[in-house]
Motif scaffolding. Structure first.
Motif, PDB file in Angstrom:
ATOM      1  N   ALA A  51     -22.054 -24.492 -42.829  1.00 49.42           N
ATOM      2  CA  ALA A  51     -21.754 -25.793 -43.419  1.00 49.42           C
ATOM      3  C   ALA A  51     -21.583 -26.880 -42.358  1.00 49.42           C
ATOM      4  O   ALA A  51     -21.420 -28.053 -42.687  1.00 49.42           O
ATOM      5  N   GLY A  52     -21.611 -26.496 -41.082  1.00 47.83           N
ATOM      6  CA  GLY A  52     -21.445 -27.463 -40.001  1.00 47.83           C
ATOM      7  C   GLY A  52     -19.998 -27.763 -39.677  1.00 47.83           C
ATOM      8  O   GLY A  52     -19.701 -28.753 -38.999  1.00 47.83           O
ATOM      9  N   TYR A  53     -19.100 -26.914 -40.151  1.00 47.09           N
ATOM     10  CA  TYR A  53     -17.675 -27.123 -39.917  1.00 47.09           C
ATOM     11  C   TYR A  53     -17.167 -26.236 -38.791  1.00 47.09           C
ATOM     12  O   TYR A  53     -17.612 -25.097 -38.638  1.00 47.09           O
ATOM     13  N   PRO A  54     -16.216 -26.729 -38.023  1.00 44.30           N
ATOM     14  CA  PRO A  54     -15.732 -25.962 -36.878  1.00 44.30           C
ATOM     15  C   PRO A  54     -14.735 -24.871 -37.266  1.00 44.30           C
ATOM     16  O   PRO A  54     -14.004 -24.989 -38.240  1.00 44.30           O
ATOM     17  N   VAL A  55     -14.751 -23.827 -36.485  1.00 45.88           N
ATOM     18  CA  VAL A  55     -13.667 -22.848 -36.443  1.00 45.88           C
ATOM     19  C   VAL A  55     -13.273 -22.800 -34.978  1.00 45.88           C
ATOM     20  O   VAL A  55     -14.090 -22.477 -34.117  1.00 45.88           O
ATOM     21  N   LEU A  56     -12.048 -23.198 -34.709  1.00 49.20           N
ATOM     22  CA  LEU A  56     -11.549 -23.272 -33.343  1.00 49.20           C
ATOM     23  C   LEU A  56     -10.534 -22.174 -33.092  1.00 49.20           C
ATOM     24  O   LEU A  56      -9.804 -21.777 -34.002  1.00 49.20           O
ATOM     25  N   VAL A  57     -10.479 -21.699 -31.855  1.00 48.59           N
ATOM     26  CA  VAL A  57      -9.416 -20.792 -31.451  1.00 48.59           C
ATOM     27  C   VAL A  57      -8.700 -21.381 -30.251  1.00 48.59           C
ATOM     28  O   VAL A  57      -9.289 -22.132 -29.457  1.00 48.59           O
ATOM     29  N   ALA A  58      -7.421 -21.048 -30.151  1.00 52.99           N
ATOM     30  CA  ALA A  58      -6.646 -21.331 -28.938  1.00 52.99           C
ATOM     31  C   ALA A  58      -6.571 -20.017 -28.190  1.00 52.99           C
ATOM     32  O   ALA A  58      -6.128 -19.004 -28.744  1.00 52.99           O
ATOM     33  N   ALA A  59      -7.037 -20.009 -26.948  1.00 50.72           N
ATOM     34  CA  ALA A  59      -7.058 -18.785 -26.156  1.00 50.72           C
ATOM     35  C   ALA A  59      -6.164 -18.937 -24.939  1.00 50.72           C
ATOM     36  O   ALA A  59      -6.158 -19.985 -24.279  1.00 50.72           O
TER      37      ALA A  59
END
Length: 171
Positions: A51-59
């Motif tokens: 869908a062009g949406y982000p999934v972000l992680v904090a590492a």
């Protein structure tokens, strides 16, 4: 806490799954009662990406995933296309250390870059930490819906918050 915010990939699925299921089993941040499997989270990640949406992680510096965040369409009707609803989940051992703040700040930046106008949050009204986090980042409470959910044998109230992402007068 030293952390890097980056796009999630399939290598992050096990960590995302663990954080998600911990929230299902131990918190009212997610109003689901049943843990999910890796296939579920992989389909979710693929759908958000498609869908062009982000999934972000904090590492962390060692690569450990401390939390994740994403947004998607708020409602499926065309008139809502400029509004997104987000979610932010932080590993139980990383809470209260700025991870949620960093993820949500990065997420609002991504929404602005995609031309979104409003970001909404649906939060358990008793989740004071999440409500405070959202206020610190400029969200305002726009409503409460008493007893619309249940978990752990009790009714839950839903607080709605929103952030206007730009000053456009016309869509």
């Amino acid at each position: 806490m030293q952390q890097q915010i980056r796009d999630a990939g399939t290598a992050d699925l096990d960590a995302i799954l663990a954080i998600y299921n911990d929230a299902v089993q131990h918190t009212t941040a997610i109003w689901n009662d049943t843990p999910v499997d890796r296939t579920n989270r992989a389909a979710w990640l693929a759908a958000r990406t498609a869908a062009g949406y982000p999934v972000l992680v904090a590492a962390a510096a060692d690569g450990a995933v401390l939390g994740y965040a994403s947004f998607g369409d708020w409602r499926a009707f065309d008139g809502y296309r400029h509004t997104v609803e987000h979610s932010v989940y932080v590993h139980r051992d990383a809470r209260g250390r700025g991870t949620g703040h960093a993820l949500l700040a990065a997420l609002t930046g991504r929404a602005r870059a995609l031309g979104k106008h409003v970001m909404v949050a649906a939060i358990d009204a008793d989740n004071l930490a999440s409500l405070a986090l959202h206020r610190r980042l400029g969200f305002t409470e726009t409503g409460r819906m008493p007893q619309v959910g249940c978990k752990f044998g009790r009714w839950l109230d839903l607080a709605w918050m929103q952030l206007r992402l730009d000053e456009r007068q016309q869509p």
